[in-house]
Design a protein around this motif. Structure first.
Motif, PDB file in Angstrom:
ATOM      1  N   ARG A 136      12.638   3.798 -12.003  1.00 52.69           N
ATOM      2  CA  ARG A 136      11.801   2.894 -11.211  1.00 52.69           C
ATOM      3  C   ARG A 136      10.463   2.690 -11.917  1.00 52.69           C
ATOM      4  NH1 ARG A 136      11.658   5.823  -5.723  1.00 52.69           N
ATOM      5  NH2 ARG A 136      10.292   4.101  -5.146  1.00 52.69           N
ATOM      6  N   PRO A 137       9.868   1.500 -11.785  1.00 54.84           N
ATOM      7  CA  PRO A 137       8.584   1.255 -12.462  1.00 54.84           C
ATOM      8  C   PRO A 137       7.458   2.082 -11.850  1.00 54.84           C
ATOM      9  CG  PRO A 137       9.136  -0.593 -11.032  1.00 54.84           C
ATOM     10  CD  PRO A 137      10.329   0.343 -11.020  1.00 54.84           C
ATOM     11  N   ALA A 138       6.481   2.385 -12.661  1.00 50.52           N
ATOM     12  CA  ALA A 138       5.316   3.139 -12.189  1.00 50.52           C
ATOM     13  C   ALA A 138       4.488   2.275 -11.257  1.00 50.52           C
ATOM     14  CB  ALA A 138       4.467   3.573 -13.375  1.00 50.52           C
ATOM     15  N   LYS A 139       3.848   2.921 -10.295  1.00 52.19           N
ATOM     16  CA  LYS A 139       2.872   2.219  -9.465  1.00 52.19           C
ATOM     17  C   LYS A 139       1.574   2.223 -10.266  1.00 52.19           C
ATOM     18  CE  LYS A 139       4.676   3.350  -4.906  1.00 52.19           C
ATOM     19  NZ  LYS A 139       4.447   4.076  -3.643  1.00 52.19           N
ATOM     20  N   ILE A 140       0.929   1.079 -10.330  1.00 50.02           N
ATOM     21  CA  ILE A 140      -0.336   0.973 -11.050  1.00 50.02           C
ATOM     22  C   ILE A 140      -1.429   0.703 -10.032  1.00 50.02           C
ATOM     23  CG2 ILE A 140      -1.656  -0.264 -12.812  1.00 50.02           C
ATOM     24  CD1 ILE A 140       1.015  -0.997 -14.139  1.00 50.02           C
ATOM     25  N   TYR A 141      -2.417   1.583 -10.033  1.00 41.28           N
ATOM     26  CA  TYR A 141      -3.570   1.418  -9.147  1.00 41.28           C
ATOM     27  C   TYR A 141      -4.700   0.823  -9.989  1.00 41.28           C
ATOM     28  CZ  TYR A 141      -0.919   4.359  -5.990  1.00 41.28           C
ATOM     29  OH  TYR A 141       0.060   4.859  -5.175  1.00 41.28           O
ATOM     30  N   VAL A 142      -5.103  -0.373  -9.642  1.00 39.10           N
ATOM     31  CA  VAL A 142      -6.130  -1.088 -10.402  1.00 39.10           C
ATOM     32  C   VAL A 142      -7.480  -0.810  -9.749  1.00 39.10           C
ATOM     33  CG1 VAL A 142      -6.850  -3.334 -11.285  1.00 39.10           C
ATOM     34  CG2 VAL A 142      -4.412  -2.875 -10.922  1.00 39.10           C
ATOM     35  N   GLN A 146       7.311   7.104 -10.887  1.00 40.99           N
ATOM     36  CA  GLN A 146       8.181   7.308  -9.742  1.00 40.99           C
ATOM     37  C   GLN A 146       9.526   7.915 -10.139  1.00 40.99           C
ATOM     38  OE1 GLN A 146       7.465   4.459  -6.364  1.00 40.99           O
ATOM     39  NE2 GLN A 146       7.689   3.080  -8.104  1.00 40.99           N
ATOM     40  N   GLY A 147       9.859   7.877 -11.409  1.00 40.97           N
ATOM     41  CA  GLY A 147      11.109   8.450 -11.881  1.00 40.97           C
ATOM     42  C   GLY A 147      12.327   7.603 -11.560  1.00 40.97           C
ATOM     43  N   LEU A 148      13.490   8.111 -11.936  1.00 40.54           N
ATOM     44  CA  LEU A 148      14.779   7.464 -11.680  1.00 40.54           C
ATOM     45  C   LEU A 148      14.834   6.002 -12.108  1.00 40.54           C
ATOM     46  CD1 LEU A 148      15.405   8.929  -8.120  1.00 40.54           C
ATOM     47  CD2 LEU A 148      16.424   9.715 -10.251  1.00 40.54           C
ATOM     48  N   ARG A 166       0.840  -1.194   0.000  1.00 39.11           N
ATOM     49  CA  ARG A 166       0.000   0.000   0.000  1.00 39.11           C
ATOM     50  C   ARG A 166       0.874   1.244   0.000  1.00 39.11           C
ATOM     51  NH1 ARG A 166      -5.218  -1.442   1.252  1.00 39.11           N
ATOM     52  NH2 ARG A 166      -5.426  -3.579   1.989  1.00 39.11           N
ATOM     53  N   ASP A 167       0.326   2.310  -0.561  1.00 33.74           N
ATOM     54  CA  ASP A 167       1.053   3.578  -0.526  1.00 33.74           C
ATOM     55  C   ASP A 167       0.784   4.271   0.807  1.00 33.74           C
ATOM     56  OD1 ASP A 167      -1.493   4.678  -0.741  1.00 33.74           O
ATOM     57  OD2 ASP A 167      -1.220   5.346  -2.810  1.00 33.74           O
ATOM     58  N   LYS A 168       1.266   5.499   0.940  1.00 32.23           N
ATOM     59  CA  LYS A 168       1.105   6.245   2.200  1.00 32.23           C
ATOM     60  C   LYS A 168      -0.353   6.505   2.543  1.00 32.23           C
ATOM     61  CE  LYS A 168       5.608   8.386   1.840  1.00 32.23           C
ATOM     62  NZ  LYS A 168       6.360   9.585   1.512  1.00 32.23           N
ATOM     63  N   LYS A 169      -1.221   6.558   1.512  1.00 29.07           N
ATOM     64  CA  LYS A 169      -2.648   6.786   1.750  1.00 29.07           C
ATOM     65  C   LYS A 169      -3.408   5.494   2.066  1.00 29.07           C
ATOM     66  CE  LYS A 169      -2.870   9.931  -1.973  1.00 29.07           C
ATOM     67  NZ  LYS A 169      -3.648  10.374  -3.120  1.00 29.07           N
ATOM     68  N   GLY A 170      -2.711   4.371   1.931  1.00 21.80           N
ATOM     69  CA  GLY A 170      -3.342   3.077   2.188  1.00 21.80           C
ATOM     70  C   GLY A 170      -3.937   2.417   0.956  1.00 21.80           C
ATOM     71  N   ASP A 171      -3.715   3.007  -0.230  1.00 22.45           N
ATOM     72  CA  ASP A 171      -4.242   2.428  -1.468  1.00 22.45           C
ATOM     73  C   ASP A 171      -3.329   1.312  -1.975  1.00 22.45           C
ATOM     74  OD1 ASP A 171      -6.360   4.248  -1.503  1.00 22.45           O
ATOM     75  OD2 ASP A 171      -5.187   5.743  -2.607  1.00 22.45           O
ATOM     76  N   VAL A 172      -3.947   0.219  -2.409  1.00 27.10           N
ATOM     77  CA  VAL A 172      -3.208  -0.920  -2.942  1.00 27.10           C
ATOM     78  C   VAL A 172      -2.706  -0.583  -4.344  1.00 27.10           C
ATOM     79  CG1 VAL A 172      -3.378  -3.344  -3.638  1.00 27.10           C
ATOM     80  CG2 VAL A 172      -4.595  -2.539  -1.614  1.00 27.10           C
ATOM     81  N   PHE A 173      -1.463  -0.974  -4.637  1.00 27.10           N
ATOM     82  CA  PHE A 173      -0.897  -0.755  -5.969  1.00 27.10           C
ATOM     83  C   PHE A 173      -0.166  -2.012  -6.424  1.00 27.10           C
ATOM     84  CE2 PHE A 173       2.406   0.420  -3.003  1.00 27.10           C
ATOM     85  CZ  PHE A 173       3.550  -0.135  -3.555  1.00 27.10           C
ATOM     86  N   VAL A 174       0.131  -2.065  -7.715  1.00 35.15           N
ATOM     87  CA  VAL A 174       0.917  -3.169  -8.270  1.00 35.15           C
ATOM     88  C   VAL A 174       2.070  -2.594  -9.074  1.00 35.15           C
ATOM     89  CG1 VAL A 174      -1.103  -4.677  -8.435  1.00 35.15           C
ATOM     90  CG2 VAL A 174      -0.395  -3.401 -10.438  1.00 35.15           C
ATOM     91  N   TYR A 175       3.083  -3.417  -9.246  1.00 30.00           N
ATOM     92  CA  TYR A 175       4.148  -3.118 -10.183  1.00 30.00           C
ATOM     93  C   TYR A 175       3.995  -4.090 -11.339  1.00 30.00           C
ATOM     94  CZ  TYR A 175       6.715  -0.357  -6.700  1.00 30.00           C
ATOM     95  OH  TYR A 175       7.093   0.590  -5.780  1.00 30.00           O
TER      96      TYR A 175
END
Length: 141
Positions: free
Chosen positions: A127-133, A123-125, A79-88
């Motif tokens: 790094r792969p993007a976080k994908i919110y499904v 995310q830059g640098l 989860r991110d800082k807001k608590g939302d689930v993400f995938v790579y």
């Protein structure tokens, strides 16, 4: 004749929608077979809701793959800082999984974004993007 064929098409569509909305009841043997054979789920609403009428079959499949990854992320508490689930899921992974080129993988992600099924956060640098499904059950309610 035209009117009759329109009515027939409408009947077929209504029967198909009714079939798609039926609950599937499985026997114990079928459930055990499913547990042994991994598969991706694609929500029926993607096939029945006008909002998704322009979505390609490959984009639908990719959504099913991303949903599968989302459930894994939930189990692992990604989860991110807001608590939302993400995938790579990198473009390279999509290309290998769907056996397609970079351009098509990018197009499929854009299709899903356009209809609100995913949201990407770069995310830059390198790094792969976080994908919110998106939870499609919440979207179609």
């Amino acid at each position: 004749n035209v009117r009759k064929s329109e009515l027939t098409r409408e009947k077929q569509r209504l029967l198909w929608e009714e079939e798609m909305n039926e609950e599937n009841v499985m026997t114990t043997n079928e459930m055990n077979r499913e547990e042994r054979m991994p598969f991706f789920r694609i929500p029926k609403v993607i096939l029945t809701d006008e909002k998704y009428v322009g979505l390609s079959e490959d984009a639908m499949l990719l959504y099913g793959i991303l949903l599968d990854r989302r459930s894994l992320s939930e189990r692992n508490d990604w989860r991110d800082k807001k608590g939302d689930v993400f995938v790579y899921c990198t473009l390279e992974t999509i290309q290998m999984t769907l056996r397609c080129a970079h351009q098509k993988a990018t197009k499929l992600l854009m299709e899903l974004e356009k209809v609100g099924l995913i949201r990407r956060k770069k995310q830059g640098l390198g790094r792969p993007a976080k994908i919110y499904v998106a939870d499609i059950s919440a979207l179609s309610a």
